[in-house]
Design a protein around this motif. Sequence first.
Motif, PDB file in Angstrom:
ATOM      1  N   SER A 196      46.234  -4.839 -17.621  1.00  0.00           N
ATOM      2  CA  SER A 196      46.522  -6.669 -18.027  1.00  0.00           C
ATOM      3  C   SER A 196      46.125  -7.701 -17.849  1.00  0.00           C
ATOM      4  O   SER A 196      46.110  -8.793 -18.521  1.00  0.00           O
ATOM      5  N   ALA A 197      46.228  -7.895 -16.049  1.00  0.00           N
ATOM      6  CA  ALA A 197      45.742  -8.632 -15.573  1.00  0.00           C
ATOM      7  C   ALA A 197      44.276  -9.250 -15.123  1.00  0.00           C
ATOM      8  O   ALA A 197      43.516  -8.228 -15.880  1.00  0.00           O
ATOM      9  N   ARG A 198      44.118 -10.180 -15.586  1.00  0.00           N
ATOM     10  CA  ARG A 198      42.904 -10.865 -15.683  1.00  0.00           C
ATOM     11  C   ARG A 198      42.098 -10.673 -13.936  1.00  0.00           C
ATOM     12  O   ARG A 198      40.826 -10.769 -14.580  1.00  0.00           O
ATOM     13  N   ASP A 199      43.113 -11.137 -13.057  1.00  0.00           N
ATOM     14  CA  ASP A 199      42.972 -10.435 -11.378  1.00  0.00           C
ATOM     15  C   ASP A 199      43.285  -9.830 -10.807  1.00  0.00           C
ATOM     16  O   ASP A 199      44.280  -9.207 -10.893  1.00  0.00           O
ATOM     17  N   MET A 200      42.635  -9.314  -9.625  1.00  0.00           N
ATOM     18  CA  MET A 200      43.518  -8.583  -8.542  1.00  0.00           C
ATOM     19  C   MET A 200      45.023  -9.597  -8.718  1.00  0.00           C
ATOM     20  O   MET A 200      46.408  -9.524  -8.646  1.00  0.00           O
ATOM     21  N   ARG A 201      44.831 -10.930  -8.025  1.00  0.00           N
ATOM     22  CA  ARG A 201      45.929 -11.441  -8.036  1.00  0.00           C
ATOM     23  C   ARG A 201      47.191 -12.063  -9.006  1.00  0.00           C
ATOM     24  O   ARG A 201      48.130 -12.541  -9.025  1.00  0.00           O
ATOM     25  N   ASP A 202      46.584 -11.877  -9.979  1.00  0.00           N
ATOM     26  CA  ASP A 202      46.915 -11.318 -11.393  1.00  0.00           C
ATOM     27  C   ASP A 202      48.515 -10.407 -11.805  1.00  0.00           C
ATOM     28  O   ASP A 202      48.806 -10.536 -12.832  1.00  0.00           O
ATOM     29  N   THR A 203      47.911  -9.620 -11.195  1.00  0.00           N
ATOM     30  CA  THR A 203      48.620  -8.515 -11.093  1.00  0.00           C
ATOM     31  C   THR A 203      50.137  -8.059 -11.420  1.00  0.00           C
ATOM     32  O   THR A 203      51.164  -8.852  -9.507  1.00  0.00           O
ATOM     33  N   ASP A 204      50.799  -7.883 -11.839  1.00  0.00           N
ATOM     34  CA  ASP A 204      52.563  -7.528 -10.992  1.00  0.00           C
ATOM     35  C   ASP A 204      53.061  -6.670 -10.326  1.00  0.00           C
ATOM     36  O   ASP A 204      53.627  -5.172 -10.920  1.00  0.00           O
ATOM     37  N   TRP A 205      52.969  -6.775  -9.604  1.00  0.00           N
ATOM     38  CA  TRP A 205      52.864  -5.851  -9.177  1.00  0.00           C
ATOM     39  C   TRP A 205      54.691  -5.304  -8.585  1.00  0.00           C
ATOM     40  O   TRP A 205      54.742  -3.859  -8.268  1.00  0.00           O
TER      41      TRP A 205
ATOM     42  N   ASP B 163      27.965   2.094  -4.160  1.00  0.00           N
ATOM     43  CA  ASP B 163      28.198   2.466  -3.637  1.00  0.00           C
ATOM     44  C   ASP B 163      30.320   2.453  -4.386  1.00  0.00           C
ATOM     45  O   ASP B 163      30.398   2.507  -5.615  1.00  0.00           O
ATOM     46  N   LEU B 164      31.250   3.347  -4.413  1.00  0.00           N
ATOM     47  CA  LEU B 164      32.521   2.996  -5.054  1.00  0.00           C
ATOM     48  C   LEU B 164      32.717   2.014  -4.986  1.00  0.00           C
ATOM     49  O   LEU B 164      32.929   1.570  -3.673  1.00  0.00           O
ATOM     50  N   VAL B 165      33.702   1.208  -6.048  1.00  0.00           N
ATOM     51  CA  VAL B 165      33.856  -0.240  -5.948  1.00  0.00           C
ATOM     52  C   VAL B 165      36.043   0.029  -6.398  1.00  0.00           C
ATOM     53  O   VAL B 165      35.935   1.181  -7.403  1.00  0.00           O
ATOM     54  N   PRO B 166      36.512  -0.791  -4.862  1.00  0.00           N
ATOM     55  CA  PRO B 166      37.718  -0.708  -5.412  1.00  0.00           C
ATOM     56  C   PRO B 166      38.281  -2.002  -6.726  1.00  0.00           C
ATOM     57  O   PRO B 166      37.222  -2.753  -7.438  1.00  0.00           O
ATOM     58  N   LEU B 167      39.256  -1.084  -6.829  1.00  0.00           N
ATOM     59  CA  LEU B 167      39.871  -1.226  -8.414  1.00  0.00           C
ATOM     60  C   LEU B 167      39.498  -3.037  -7.656  1.00  0.00           C
ATOM     61  O   LEU B 167      39.950  -4.443  -9.176  1.00  0.00           O
ATOM     62  N   ALA B 168      40.151  -3.939  -6.552  1.00  0.00           N
ATOM     63  CA  ALA B 168      40.814  -5.325  -6.550  1.00  0.00           C
ATOM     64  C   ALA B 168      39.018  -5.823  -6.843  1.00  0.00           C
ATOM     65  O   ALA B 168      38.989  -7.628  -6.920  1.00  0.00           O
ATOM     66  N   GLU B 169      37.868  -5.166  -6.471  1.00  0.00           N
ATOM     67  CA  GLU B 169      36.500  -6.125  -6.492  1.00  0.00           C
ATOM     68  C   GLU B 169      35.697  -5.413  -7.290  1.00  0.00           C
ATOM     69  O   GLU B 169      34.306  -6.354  -7.364  1.00  0.00           O
TER      70      GLU B 169
ATOM     71  N   ALA C  14      51.262  -0.356  -3.504  1.00  0.00           N
ATOM     72  CA  ALA C  14      52.613  -1.267  -4.427  1.00  0.00           C
ATOM     73  C   ALA C  14      53.120  -1.731  -3.358  1.00  0.00           C
ATOM     74  O   ALA C  14      53.609  -3.017  -3.188  1.00  0.00           O
ATOM     75  N   VAL C  15      53.438  -0.909  -2.502  1.00  0.00           N
ATOM     76  CA  VAL C  15      54.403  -1.657  -1.338  1.00  0.00           C
ATOM     77  C   VAL C  15      53.731  -2.714   0.211  1.00  0.00           C
ATOM     78  O   VAL C  15      54.650  -3.588  -0.139  1.00  0.00           O
ATOM     79  N   ALA C  16      52.474  -2.037  -0.371  1.00  0.00           N
ATOM     80  CA  ALA C  16      52.129  -3.151   0.321  1.00  0.00           C
ATOM     81  C   ALA C  16      51.767  -4.257  -0.490  1.00  0.00           C
ATOM     82  O   ALA C  16      51.794  -5.756   1.233  1.00  0.00           O
ATOM     83  N   GLU C  17      51.661  -4.410  -1.153  1.00  0.00           N
ATOM     84  CA  GLU C  17      51.395  -5.794  -1.667  1.00  0.00           C
ATOM     85  C   GLU C  17      52.642  -6.392  -1.919  1.00  0.00           C
ATOM     86  O   GLU C  17      52.024  -7.938  -1.618  1.00  0.00           O
ATOM     87  N   LEU C  18      53.597  -6.284  -1.803  1.00  0.00           N
ATOM     88  CA  LEU C  18      54.908  -7.194  -1.975  1.00  0.00           C
ATOM     89  C   LEU C  18      55.148  -7.173  -0.640  1.00  0.00           C
ATOM     90  O   LEU C  18      55.889  -8.069  -0.756  1.00  0.00           O
ATOM     91  N   ASP C  19      55.999  -6.137  -0.452  1.00  0.00           N
ATOM     92  CA  ASP C  19      56.394  -6.189   2.055  1.00  0.00           C
ATOM     93  C   ASP C  19      55.991  -6.031   2.552  1.00  0.00           C
ATOM     94  O   ASP C  19      55.712  -6.834   3.553  1.00  0.00           O
ATOM     95  N   GLY C  20      53.732  -5.984   2.375  1.00  0.00           N
ATOM     96  CA  GLY C  20      53.095  -6.303   3.529  1.00  0.00           C
ATOM     97  C   GLY C  20      52.967  -5.015   3.831  1.00  0.00           C
ATOM     98  O   GLY C  20      53.219  -3.700   4.149  1.00  0.00           O
ATOM     99  N   PRO C  21      51.856  -4.941   4.486  1.00  0.00           N
ATOM    100  CA  PRO C  21      51.092  -3.375   5.124  1.00  0.00           C
ATOM    101  C   PRO C  21      51.921  -2.579   5.815  1.00  0.00           C
ATOM    102  O   PRO C  21      51.895  -1.366   6.226  1.00  0.00           O
ATOM    103  N   ASP C  22      52.995  -3.595   7.324  1.00  0.00           N
ATOM    104  CA  ASP C  22      53.335  -3.169   8.442  1.00  0.00           C
ATOM    105  C   ASP C  22      54.585  -1.980   7.503  1.00  0.00           C
ATOM    106  O   ASP C  22      54.780  -0.974   8.144  1.00  0.00           O
ATOM    107  N   VAL C  23      55.005  -2.998   6.402  1.00  0.00           N
ATOM    108  CA  VAL C  23      56.139  -1.677   5.637  1.00  0.00           C
ATOM    109  C   VAL C  23      54.852  -0.789   5.335  1.00  0.00           C
ATOM    110  O   VAL C  23      55.892   0.389   5.117  1.00  0.00           O
ATOM    111  N   ALA C  24      54.973  -1.097   4.017  1.00  0.00           N
ATOM    112  CA  ALA C  24      53.803   0.104   3.481  1.00  0.00           C
ATOM    113  C   ALA C  24      53.537   1.823   4.609  1.00  0.00           C
ATOM    114  O   ALA C  24      53.031   3.053   4.288  1.00  0.00           O
ATOM    115  N   LEU C  25      53.082   1.271   5.455  1.00  0.00           N
ATOM    116  CA  LEU C  25      52.060   2.141   6.755  1.00  0.00           C
ATOM    117  C   LEU C  25      53.266   2.917   7.096  1.00  0.00           C
ATOM    118  O   LEU C  25      53.087   4.238   7.757  1.00  0.00           O
TER     119      LEU C  25
END
Length: 411
Positions: free
Chosen positions: A304-313, A252-258, A339-350
């Motif tokens: 540069s991020a140690r994990d997904m939560r550390d990402t500077d979105w 399986d493809l592994v997404p960046l977050a995983e 990137a918008v989804a991570e900062l403003d939420g999935p509804d704005v990104a959608l």
Amino acid sequence: MIDVREAIARAHHEEWARLVAALARRFGDLDIAEEAAAEAFATAVERWPADGVPPNPGAWLTTTANNKAIDRIRRENKRDDKQREARMVYDDDPPGPLGVIDDDRLRLIFTCCHPALAMETRVALTLRMVGGLTVPEIARSFLVQETAMGRRITRAKAKITAARIPYRVPDAADLPARVSGVLAVLFLVFNEGYLATGADSEPLRHDLTAEAIRLTRLLRALLPDDGEVAGLLALMLLTEARRRARVSAGGDLVPLAEQDRGAWDATLIAEGHRLVRERLAAAAAGVPPGRYQILAAVNAVHTSARDMRDTDWSQILALYDQLVRLDRSPIIALNRAVAVAELDGPDVALAAVDRLDDQLAGYHAYHATRADLLRRLGRSQESRAAYDRAIELAGNTAETAYLTRRRDQLG
């Protein structure tokens, strides 16, 4: 038999571009070069199982392809121009100077990227002749029908013949004007290796990513002051650094977050970061960055991020805002929406993603992104439909496996 098949497949990966480039340089005709190379491999398929794999497959293929080309020229020797070409075959004069580019494949890329051809045609032709990609693979890269892409490549070769576009080594003065088309080619070759589009291909084709990186390093040696060359090399290195973490043991493809960030290649990341810092210093001195430099900077933030939560979105979104002013591509807009989804939420990104429907309805990543955003919003039925459409359009086996798993997790 399996070993012979593997040997032929390996020879195709390793020798196709070199073989076509050498034939094109010798005979001055892309049709002859492509056909002779293809016939040499077809002969290998017939003879190697019975005769055994030759000690030097590359030399065997070169000799066979040259003989095939000579046979074709002899068959056509009633035409004056072909007679001249035939004389080239028996020309015992030593070859002339190769010019500023001493690599056959890179030289062929510059030849295919002649300014007389439209940009998309240059890219498609080079992917076929140098990258060895099939017409269906190239068509998927351009989001067009296979028949349309086949006609485009055929017309390009006919135009080169009709216009007598020379197969000469570009002069040093020609190089800067040719660079944008060459970079586009190298980026698409890399992308095809990073996530192969063919259902019959390996999901990741390291031969293509390695070749794209090698050729970009050569280009950087030729043009050390070109910021976009440095940017593309950094982008490739930072992307390639994640290769070992991108496909699971189950395929399986592994997404960046995983992804297991401990499996990333620290040496490639360090080299990529050095190039990005070099371009940041140039930007600070007033040299505006181009598309590849900004994309490299995005990847530098991720690596540069140690994990997904550390990402500077916030920084990533700022970089995409800068990028969309240079490149109005809907694919860039789609990536910005992530990137918008991570900062403003999935509804704005959608909402932003849905505005791209007219341009990206045939692109699997568009539907995969929608599916993920709808899943995060709890709209399971719509998410399932979007996953179904993404699976239908995806050509990569690892990506299809990943999308299928995520769809089935919806319950």
